[in-house]
Design a protein around this motif. Structure first.
Motif, PDB file in Angstrom:
ATOM      1  N   LYS A  81      12.656   4.682 -65.117  1.00 44.60           N
ATOM      2  CA  LYS A  81      13.289   4.569 -66.438  1.00 44.60           C
ATOM      3  C   LYS A  81      12.627   5.478 -67.475  1.00 44.60           C
ATOM      4  O   LYS A  81      13.259   5.888 -68.461  1.00 44.60           O
ATOM      5  CB  LYS A  81      13.244   3.120 -66.920  1.00 44.60           C
ATOM      6  CG  LYS A  81      11.837   2.583 -67.160  1.00 44.60           C
ATOM      7  CD  LYS A  81      11.859   1.159 -67.677  1.00 44.60           C
ATOM      8  CE  LYS A  81      10.442   0.654 -67.927  1.00 44.60           C
ATOM      9  NZ  LYS A  81      10.438  -0.728 -68.463  1.00 44.60           N
ATOM     10  N   ASP A  82      11.349   5.851 -67.264  1.00 47.77           N
ATOM     11  CA  ASP A  82      10.633   6.701 -68.214  1.00 47.77           C
ATOM     12  C   ASP A  82      11.218   8.109 -68.289  1.00 47.77           C
ATOM     13  O   ASP A  82      10.938   8.844 -69.231  1.00 47.77           O
ATOM     14  CB  ASP A  82       9.147   6.778 -67.835  1.00 47.77           C
ATOM     15  CG  ASP A  82       8.441   5.436 -67.985  1.00 47.77           C
ATOM     16  OD1 ASP A  82       8.946   4.597 -68.755  1.00 47.77           O
ATOM     17  OD2 ASP A  82       7.400   5.227 -67.334  1.00 47.77           O
ATOM     18  N   VAL A  83      11.996   8.502 -67.286  1.00 46.79           N
ATOM     19  CA  VAL A  83      12.647   9.819 -67.289  1.00 46.79           C
ATOM     20  C   VAL A  83      13.531   9.965 -68.526  1.00 46.79           C
ATOM     21  O   VAL A  83      13.641  11.051 -69.097  1.00 46.79           O
ATOM     22  CB  VAL A  83      13.481  10.004 -66.004  1.00 46.79           C
ATOM     23  CG1 VAL A  83      14.417  11.200 -66.139  1.00 46.79           C
ATOM     24  CG2 VAL A  83      12.568  10.180 -64.803  1.00 46.79           C
ATOM     25  N   PHE A  84      14.155   8.862 -68.947  1.00 50.50           N
ATOM     26  CA  PHE A  84      15.095   8.898 -70.073  1.00 50.50           C
ATOM     27  C   PHE A  84      14.480   8.335 -71.355  1.00 50.50           C
ATOM     28  O   PHE A  84      15.200   7.962 -72.284  1.00 50.50           O
ATOM     29  CB  PHE A  84      16.353   8.107 -69.705  1.00 50.50           C
ATOM     30  CG  PHE A  84      17.048   8.619 -68.477  1.00 50.50           C
ATOM     31  CD1 PHE A  84      17.907   9.693 -68.548  1.00 50.50           C
ATOM     32  CD2 PHE A  84      16.813   8.038 -67.238  1.00 50.50           C
ATOM     33  CE1 PHE A  84      18.542  10.174 -67.413  1.00 50.50           C
ATOM     34  CE2 PHE A  84      17.441   8.502 -66.100  1.00 50.50           C
ATOM     35  CZ  PHE A  84      18.308   9.578 -66.185  1.00 50.50           C
ATOM     36  N   SER A  85      13.155   8.260 -71.393  1.00 51.94           N
ATOM     37  CA  SER A  85      12.465   7.711 -72.557  1.00 51.94           C
ATOM     38  C   SER A  85      12.814   8.487 -73.824  1.00 51.94           C
ATOM     39  O   SER A  85      12.747   9.721 -73.867  1.00 51.94           O
ATOM     40  CB  SER A  85      10.954   7.753 -72.318  1.00 51.94           C
ATOM     41  OG  SER A  85      10.258   7.238 -73.409  1.00 51.94           O
TER      42      SER A  85
END
Length: 260
Positions: A131-135
């Motif tokens: 999910k951190d990819v789209f932070s």
């Protein structure tokens, strides 16, 4: 006058040669900067860079930094590294659909959070993405038509991103811990099952089993240690019985005090 005529004729020739040289330099620079099949144009007032179906295997390096719309669809790009689009401060739309993307590093979209409003990752080979990819990304994201593994990680990802309207129905479970989920829309499955809750319970059970295993090992060692000491004491007492009486009494008292 002949001298003036000669000078004018040669001046015109030199000017034409100079123009040709500048034009050739510009064309050569454009050809070497942009990959084959890519071109830069202005469409409906937006500066657009198109590399659709250009047989690319990675994100081009020399994309003009004033690009508003970037089309990299229908290629063979498999990996998006950190800062893949860092020099595109005014990018509004990014189309990466119909590629072979299997992995996206955290920070791949760094620098796009302020302006990007559309990100298309549909029809790739994404199975699981952190999910951190789209932070901090504010863009509408299309994640449909990928071979998703339906688990807690995907559940957290869906909660993080802002999906393109109407695309959620095409986010299907290609694999799952339960066979009955395969082929179903993820949002339909997640209404009946909390993957993260199941994952937490499984983790807790694993921790309890591990703790019980260690506890059993400690108890087994203590039992072995006590029995071994008892056996040694018994053998020593039998040895003492075989000794003469005076020597036996002195060593018995020493043995008893040691055992106590």
């Amino acid at each position: 006058m002949p001298l003036v005529d000669w000078f004018l004729r040669h001046s015109v020739t030199m000017w034409l040669l100079l123009q040709s040289f500048v034009l050739m330099t510009f064309c050569f620079h454009s050809a070497t900067t942009f990959p084959k099949g890519c071109y830069h144009a202005e469409e409906s007032g937006y500066k657009t860079f198109r590399c659709s179906n250009a047989q690319l295997t990675e994100v081009p390096k020399d994309i003009p930094n004033d690009t508003n719309k970037l089309y990299l669809d229908f290629n063979q790009i498999a990996f998006l590294p950190i800062d893949a689009f860092r020099n595109l401060p005014v990018l509004l739309e990014l189309d990466l659909s119909h590629n072979a993307i299997v992995r996206i590093e955290s920070g791949a979209f760094r620098g796009l959070s302020e302006h990007l409003h559309s990100l298309d990752l549909s029809s790739n080979k994404l199975v699981s993405v952190n999910k951190d990819v789209f932070s901090n990304l504010k863009a509408k994201v299309n994640l449909s038509s990928n071979p998703w593994l339906c688990d807690c990680r995907l559940q957290e990802l869906i909660r993080t991103v802002d999906l393109v309207a109407g695309s959620s129905g095409s986010i299907l479970c290609d694999s799952s811990a339960k066979e009955e989920h395969v082929g179903k829309p993820f949002l339909q499955v997640v209404t009946d099952m909390d993957f993260c809750s199941v994952y937490k319970k499984t983790t807790d059970i694993a921790m309890l089993v591990t703790m019980f295993g260690w506890f059993a090992m400690v108890i087994s060692y203590l039992v072995y240690y006590v029995r071994q000491n008892q056996e040694d004491a018994r053998r020593h007492l039998e040895y003492l019985k075989s000794l003469p009486s005076k020597q036996r009494k002195s060593e018995e008292s020493s043995t008893i005090s040691t055992v106590v």
